[in-house]
Design a protein around this motif. Sequence first.
Motif, PDB file in Angstrom:
ATOM      1  N   VAL A  58       0.813  -1.208   0.001  1.00  0.00           N
ATOM      2  CA  VAL A  58       0.157  -0.039   0.055  1.00  0.00           C
ATOM      3  C   VAL A  58       0.797   1.251  -0.068  1.00  0.00           C
ATOM      4  O   VAL A  58       0.782   2.283  -0.592  1.00  0.00           O
ATOM      5  CB  VAL A  58      -0.793  -0.153   1.221  1.00  0.00           C
ATOM      6  CG1 VAL A  58      -1.741   1.267   1.452  1.00  0.00           C
ATOM      7  CG2 VAL A  58      -2.032  -1.161   1.145  1.00  0.00           C
ATOM      8  N   ALA A  59       1.725   1.193   0.851  1.00  0.00           N
ATOM      9  CA  ALA A  59       2.640   2.449   0.765  1.00  0.00           C
ATOM     10  C   ALA A  59       3.617   2.826  -0.431  1.00  0.00           C
ATOM     11  O   ALA A  59       3.778   3.661  -0.964  1.00  0.00           O
ATOM     12  CB  ALA A  59       3.874   2.128   1.952  1.00  0.00           C
ATOM     13  N   ALA A  60       3.866   1.472  -1.109  1.00  0.00           N
ATOM     14  CA  ALA A  60       4.733   1.660  -2.549  1.00  0.00           C
ATOM     15  C   ALA A  60       3.783   2.265  -3.621  1.00  0.00           C
ATOM     16  O   ALA A  60       4.246   2.944  -4.661  1.00  0.00           O
ATOM     17  CB  ALA A  60       5.083   0.298  -2.938  1.00  0.00           C
ATOM     18  N   GLU A  61       2.459   1.852  -3.560  1.00  0.00           N
ATOM     19  CA  GLU A  61       1.508   2.409  -4.542  1.00  0.00           C
ATOM     20  C   GLU A  61       0.113   2.797  -3.914  1.00  0.00           C
ATOM     21  O   GLU A  61      -0.702   1.998  -4.349  1.00  0.00           O
ATOM     22  CB  GLU A  61       1.413   1.366  -5.461  1.00  0.00           C
ATOM     23  CG  GLU A  61       2.797   1.034  -6.476  1.00  0.00           C
ATOM     24  CD  GLU A  61       2.454  -0.068  -7.559  1.00  0.00           C
ATOM     25  OE1 GLU A  61       1.853   0.540  -8.480  1.00  0.00           O
ATOM     26  OE2 GLU A  61       2.656  -1.144  -7.480  1.00  0.00           O
ATOM     27  N   PRO A  62       0.010   3.681  -3.326  1.00  0.00           N
ATOM     28  CA  PRO A  62      -1.230   4.241  -2.689  1.00  0.00           C
ATOM     29  C   PRO A  62      -2.359   4.435  -3.533  1.00  0.00           C
ATOM     30  O   PRO A  62      -3.645   4.457  -3.264  1.00  0.00           O
ATOM     31  CB  PRO A  62      -0.902   5.254  -1.580  1.00  0.00           C
ATOM     32  CG  PRO A  62       0.353   5.796  -2.249  1.00  0.00           C
ATOM     33  CD  PRO A  62       1.016   4.694  -2.950  1.00  0.00           C
ATOM     34  N   ALA A  63      -1.993   4.750  -4.633  1.00  0.00           N
ATOM     35  CA  ALA A  63      -3.168   5.229  -5.742  1.00  0.00           C
ATOM     36  C   ALA A  63      -3.857   3.911  -6.285  1.00  0.00           C
ATOM     37  O   ALA A  63      -4.884   4.190  -6.823  1.00  0.00           O
ATOM     38  CB  ALA A  63      -2.664   5.958  -6.751  1.00  0.00           C
ATOM     39  N   LYS A  64      -3.155   2.913  -6.232  1.00  0.00           N
ATOM     40  CA  LYS A  64      -3.606   1.498  -6.676  1.00  0.00           C
ATOM     41  C   LYS A  64      -4.113   0.654  -5.570  1.00  0.00           C
ATOM     42  O   LYS A  64      -4.883  -0.006  -5.670  1.00  0.00           O
ATOM     43  CB  LYS A  64      -2.387   0.824  -7.401  1.00  0.00           C
ATOM     44  CG  LYS A  64      -2.818  -0.443  -7.936  1.00  0.00           C
ATOM     45  CD  LYS A  64      -1.647  -0.935  -8.807  1.00  0.00           C
ATOM     46  CE  LYS A  64      -1.002  -0.156  -9.842  1.00  0.00           C
ATOM     47  NZ  LYS A  64      -0.019  -0.972 -10.708  1.00  0.00           N
ATOM     48  N   PHE A  65      -3.380   0.582  -4.563  1.00  0.00           N
ATOM     49  CA  PHE A  65      -3.760  -0.310  -3.328  1.00  0.00           C
ATOM     50  C   PHE A  65      -4.125   0.175  -1.937  1.00  0.00           C
ATOM     51  O   PHE A  65      -3.504   1.378  -1.858  1.00  0.00           O
ATOM     52  CB  PHE A  65      -2.667  -1.394  -2.920  1.00  0.00           C
ATOM     53  CG  PHE A  65      -2.102  -2.155  -4.357  1.00  0.00           C
ATOM     54  CD1 PHE A  65      -2.820  -3.186  -4.872  1.00  0.00           C
ATOM     55  CD2 PHE A  65      -0.875  -1.854  -4.950  1.00  0.00           C
ATOM     56  CE1 PHE A  65      -2.456  -3.862  -6.111  1.00  0.00           C
ATOM     57  CE2 PHE A  65      -0.463  -2.679  -6.147  1.00  0.00           C
ATOM     58  CZ  PHE A  65      -1.318  -3.832  -6.609  1.00  0.00           C
TER      59      PHE A  65
END
Length: 118
Positions: A58-65
């Motif tokens: 989630v931290a790496a891709e918050p717009a996605k996950f």
Amino acid sequence: MVTVEQVRQVALSLPRAYEALVRDRVKFRVGRIVFAALSADETELGFGFPKEARDALVAAEPAKFFLPRASDLRYHWVEARMAALDPDELPELITDAWRMCVPKRVAAEHLRTLGSGR
């Protein structure tokens, strides 16, 4: 962007997987265990994911996950926005979630089958 039909195609290609409709939500199961589920409006995909790794995802891709609602944090689960998912990443996400639900020998046989091109 990932479509419902793409999710269905990947999920149902896996051994022992089947589709169920539960309270107007499409869910993909192995036995009674859900490994992937679509939101009622089909804009979000939830799938099995190791609890210890989901914060990093989630931290790496918050717009996605994003994390599931608080009452579901006890499960090995994460959510994704279907519009943000790349179709190329879908098979790995769904297959990894499925592998958390099936016996190790079933997963190993499936991977062997894929590796041999059958």
